[in-house]
Design a protein around this motif. Structure first.
Motif, PDB file in Angstrom:
ATOM      1  N   THR A   1       0.846  -1.192   0.000  1.00  0.00           N
ATOM      2  CA  THR A   1       0.000   0.000   0.000  1.00  0.00           C
ATOM      3  C   THR A   1       0.884   1.245   0.000  1.00  0.00           C
ATOM      4  O   THR A   1       2.092   1.165   0.189  1.00  0.00           O
ATOM      5  N   GLY A   2       0.247   2.394  -0.184  1.00  0.00           N
ATOM      6  CA  GLY A   2       0.971   3.660  -0.145  1.00  0.00           C
ATOM      7  C   GLY A   2       1.646   3.986  -1.466  1.00  0.00           C
ATOM      8  O   GLY A   2       1.599   3.213  -2.427  1.00  0.00           O
ATOM      9  N   GLU A   3       2.279   5.149  -1.487  1.00  0.00           N
ATOM     10  CA  GLU A   3       2.919   5.620  -2.714  1.00  0.00           C
ATOM     11  C   GLU A   3       4.263   4.959  -2.973  1.00  0.00           C
ATOM     12  O   GLU A   3       4.700   4.844  -4.113  1.00  0.00           O
ATOM     13  N   ASN A   4       4.942   4.537  -1.925  1.00  0.00           N
ATOM     14  CA  ASN A   4       6.256   3.911  -2.076  1.00  0.00           C
ATOM     15  C   ASN A   4       6.067   2.441  -2.438  1.00  0.00           C
ATOM     16  O   ASN A   4       5.676   1.627  -1.611  1.00  0.00           O
ATOM     17  N   LYS A   5       6.360   2.100  -3.686  1.00  0.00           N
ATOM     18  CA  LYS A   5       6.183   0.722  -4.171  1.00  0.00           C
ATOM     19  C   LYS A   5       7.532   0.017  -4.324  1.00  0.00           C
ATOM     20  O   LYS A   5       7.670  -0.916  -5.110  1.00  0.00           O
ATOM     21  N   SER A   6       8.511   0.449  -3.560  1.00  0.00           N
ATOM     22  CA  SER A   6       9.851  -0.118  -3.676  1.00  0.00           C
ATOM     23  C   SER A   6       9.880  -1.572  -3.215  1.00  0.00           C
ATOM     24  O   SER A   6       8.975  -2.046  -2.526  1.00  0.00           O
ATOM     25  N   ASP A   7      10.949  -2.266  -3.596  1.00  0.00           N
ATOM     26  CA  ASP A   7      11.127  -3.645  -3.151  1.00  0.00           C
ATOM     27  C   ASP A   7      11.155  -3.724  -1.629  1.00  0.00           C
ATOM     28  O   ASP A   7      10.652  -4.685  -1.038  1.00  0.00           O
ATOM     29  N   ALA A   8      11.743  -2.712  -0.988  1.00  0.00           N
ATOM     30  CA  ALA A   8      11.811  -2.712   0.469  1.00  0.00           C
ATOM     31  C   ALA A   8      10.409  -2.717   1.078  1.00  0.00           C
ATOM     32  O   ALA A   8      10.125  -3.495   1.997  1.00  0.00           O
ATOM     33  N   TYR A   9       9.515  -1.875   0.561  1.00  0.00           N
ATOM     34  CA  TYR A   9       8.164  -1.812   1.109  1.00  0.00           C
ATOM     35  C   TYR A   9       7.359  -3.052   0.776  1.00  0.00           C
ATOM     36  O   TYR A   9       6.512  -3.491   1.571  1.00  0.00           O
ATOM     37  N   ILE A  10       7.609  -3.646  -0.370  1.00  0.00           N
ATOM     38  CA  ILE A  10       6.977  -4.933  -0.699  1.00  0.00           C
ATOM     39  C   ILE A  10       7.455  -6.000   0.280  1.00  0.00           C
ATOM     40  O   ILE A  10       6.662  -6.800   0.797  1.00  0.00           O
ATOM     41  N   ASN A  11       8.748  -5.990   0.585  1.00  0.00           N
ATOM     42  CA  ASN A  11       9.286  -6.940   1.562  1.00  0.00           C
ATOM     43  C   ASN A  11       8.683  -6.716   2.941  1.00  0.00           C
ATOM     44  O   ASN A  11       8.383  -7.680   3.660  1.00  0.00           O
ATOM     45  N   TYR A  12       8.491  -5.444   3.332  1.00  0.00           N
ATOM     46  CA  TYR A  12       7.866  -5.158   4.625  1.00  0.00           C
ATOM     47  C   TYR A  12       6.429  -5.691   4.660  1.00  0.00           C
ATOM     48  O   TYR A  12       5.977  -6.221   5.674  1.00  0.00           O
TER      49      TYR A  12
ATOM     50  N   TRP B   1       2.715  -2.141   5.067  1.00  0.00           N
ATOM     51  CA  TRP B   1       4.148  -2.261   5.331  1.00  0.00           C
ATOM     52  C   TRP B   1       4.513  -2.009   6.788  1.00  0.00           C
ATOM     53  O   TRP B   1       5.665  -2.144   7.184  1.00  0.00           O
ATOM     54  N   CYS B   2       3.543  -1.656   7.601  1.00  0.00           N
ATOM     55  CA  CYS B   2       3.814  -1.250   8.982  1.00  0.00           C
ATOM     56  C   CYS B   2       4.001  -2.463   9.889  1.00  0.00           C
ATOM     57  O   CYS B   2       3.050  -3.203  10.164  1.00  0.00           O
TER      58      CYS B   2
ATOM     59  N   ASN C   1     -17.490  -9.614  20.310  1.00  0.00           N
ATOM     60  CA  ASN C   1     -18.711  -8.898  20.672  1.00  0.00           C
ATOM     61  C   ASN C   1     -19.328  -8.248  19.433  1.00  0.00           C
ATOM     62  O   ASN C   1     -18.696  -7.403  18.792  1.00  0.00           O
ATOM     63  N   GLU C   2     -20.558  -8.611  19.148  1.00  0.00           N
ATOM     64  CA  GLU C   2     -21.221  -8.065  17.956  1.00  0.00           C
ATOM     65  C   GLU C   2     -21.518  -6.578  18.079  1.00  0.00           C
ATOM     66  O   GLU C   2     -21.851  -5.927  17.080  1.00  0.00           O
ATOM     67  N   ASN C   3     -21.355  -6.013  19.268  1.00  0.00           N
ATOM     68  CA  ASN C   3     -21.533  -4.559  19.429  1.00  0.00           C
ATOM     69  C   ASN C   3     -20.344  -3.772  18.896  1.00  0.00           C
ATOM     70  O   ASN C   3     -20.428  -2.556  18.767  1.00  0.00           O
ATOM     71  N   ILE C   4     -19.248  -4.458  18.601  1.00  0.00           N
ATOM     72  CA  ILE C   4     -18.059  -3.780  18.091  1.00  0.00           C
ATOM     73  C   ILE C   4     -17.965  -3.986  16.588  1.00  0.00           C
ATOM     74  O   ILE C   4     -17.876  -5.116  16.102  1.00  0.00           O
ATOM     75  N   GLU C   5     -17.995  -2.887  15.866  1.00  0.00           N
ATOM     76  CA  GLU C   5     -17.771  -2.912  14.419  1.00  0.00           C
ATOM     77  C   GLU C   5     -16.335  -2.464  14.176  1.00  0.00           C
ATOM     78  O   GLU C   5     -15.945  -1.377  14.581  1.00  0.00           O
ATOM     79  N   LEU C   6     -15.559  -3.317  13.538  1.00  0.00           N
ATOM     80  CA  LEU C   6     -14.158  -3.001  13.271  1.00  0.00           C
ATOM     81  C   LEU C   6     -14.001  -2.564  11.825  1.00  0.00           C
ATOM     82  O   LEU C   6     -14.460  -3.236  10.908  1.00  0.00           O
ATOM     83  N   GLU C   7     -13.354  -1.431  11.646  1.00  0.00           N
ATOM     84  CA  GLU C   7     -13.105  -0.897  10.304  1.00  0.00           C
ATOM     85  C   GLU C   7     -11.648  -0.468  10.218  1.00  0.00           C
ATOM     86  O   GLU C   7     -11.120   0.116  11.157  1.00  0.00           O
ATOM     87  N   TRP C   8     -11.011  -0.791   9.128  1.00  0.00           N
ATOM     88  CA  TRP C   8      -9.632  -0.349   8.949  1.00  0.00           C
ATOM     89  C   TRP C   8      -9.562   0.637   7.798  1.00  0.00           C
ATOM     90  O   TRP C   8     -10.343   0.576   6.856  1.00  0.00           O
ATOM     91  N   LYS C   9      -8.633   1.568   7.937  1.00  0.00           N
ATOM     92  CA  LYS C   9      -8.432   2.597   6.915  1.00  0.00           C
ATOM     93  C   LYS C   9      -6.938   2.737   6.659  1.00  0.00           C
ATOM     94  O   LYS C   9      -6.143   2.693   7.595  1.00  0.00           O
ATOM     95  N   LEU C  10      -6.590   2.915   5.409  1.00  0.00           N
ATOM     96  CA  LEU C  10      -5.193   3.158   5.071  1.00  0.00           C
ATOM     97  C   LEU C  10      -4.838   4.597   5.460  1.00  0.00           C
ATOM     98  O   LEU C  10      -5.529   5.546   5.089  1.00  0.00           O
TER      99      LEU C  10
END
Length: 198
Positions: free
Chosen positions: A35-46, A87-88, A105-114
């Motif tokens: 993900t992100g703008e940096n598409k280097s091999d290093a970030y792919i490895n991360y 990559w984090c 717990n069904e009361n918790i809705e989990l959402e992730w954002k880049l």
């Protein structure tokens, strides 16, 4: 901190968010992408390293009995938003524990954002002026903030800052952080979240 402030982008819809984050990371790793703008091999490895870490924590990560009890006692609807990137490394160590908690717990809705696609939200939750991730932000059903946590458990954050002050090369720093996370087994993060939820 004003608990009544509303996040700028909490209602923004993103097709990616309909995908389970773990599946998303595993797919990126298999396709040699990141993900992100940096598409280097290093970030792919991360990203590939993140996929392996997440798979491991999904398999061996355990929730503490007190964590399970606290999560099961949540009776009101909550939305947990996690700001992250593939990559984090810190996110890879934290996310599966957050997922395991939300799954209880069904009361918790989990959402992730880049993070880099949601800088308006990210910039409300800076760490020492930086866009450090992961960042977990919990809201009630009216979008009032309940608590936020991240990017690392306190003792790991302190060790990280000390290593940065000592100008430890990144590869060595990463290895030392990995050792700390492995020894901790997700327990410090859970204990910190329990204090925030109480």
């Amino acid at each position: 901190m004003d608990l009544n402030r509303k996040p700028l982008l909490i209602s923004t819809s993103n097709a990616l968010m309909k995908t389970d984050y773990n599946t998303f990371i595993q797919d990126l790793a298999e396709k040699n992408q990141t993900t992100g703008e940096n598409k280097s091999d290093a970030y792919i490895n991360y990203t590939q390293l993140s996929a392996r870490r997440m798979k491991r924590w999904d398999k061996v990560g355990k929730l503490l009995p007190e964590t399970i009890a606290a999560i099961n006692n949540i009776t009101q609807k909550q939305k947990w938003v996690v700001l992250t990137e593939s990559w984090c490394g810190d996110a890879a160590h934290a996310y599966m524990f957050i997922q395991k908690m939300a799954d209880l717990n069904e009361n918790i809705e989990l959402e992730w954002k880049l993070r880099d696609e949601n800088l308006g939200l990210m910039d409300q939750y800076l760490t020492n002026g930086g866009r450090s991730i992961p960042k977990l932000i919990a809201f009630d059903e009216h979008q009032n903030e309940l608590f936020n946590w991240g990017p690392r458990p306190k003792h790991i954050q302190e060790a990280y800052l000390k290593m940065r002050e000592e100008n430890l090369p990144y590869d060595e720093l990463s290895v030392e952080l990995q050792k700390l996370y492995n020894a901790d087994k997700g327990e410090s993060m859970q204990k910190e979240l329990l204090k925030l939820m109480s």
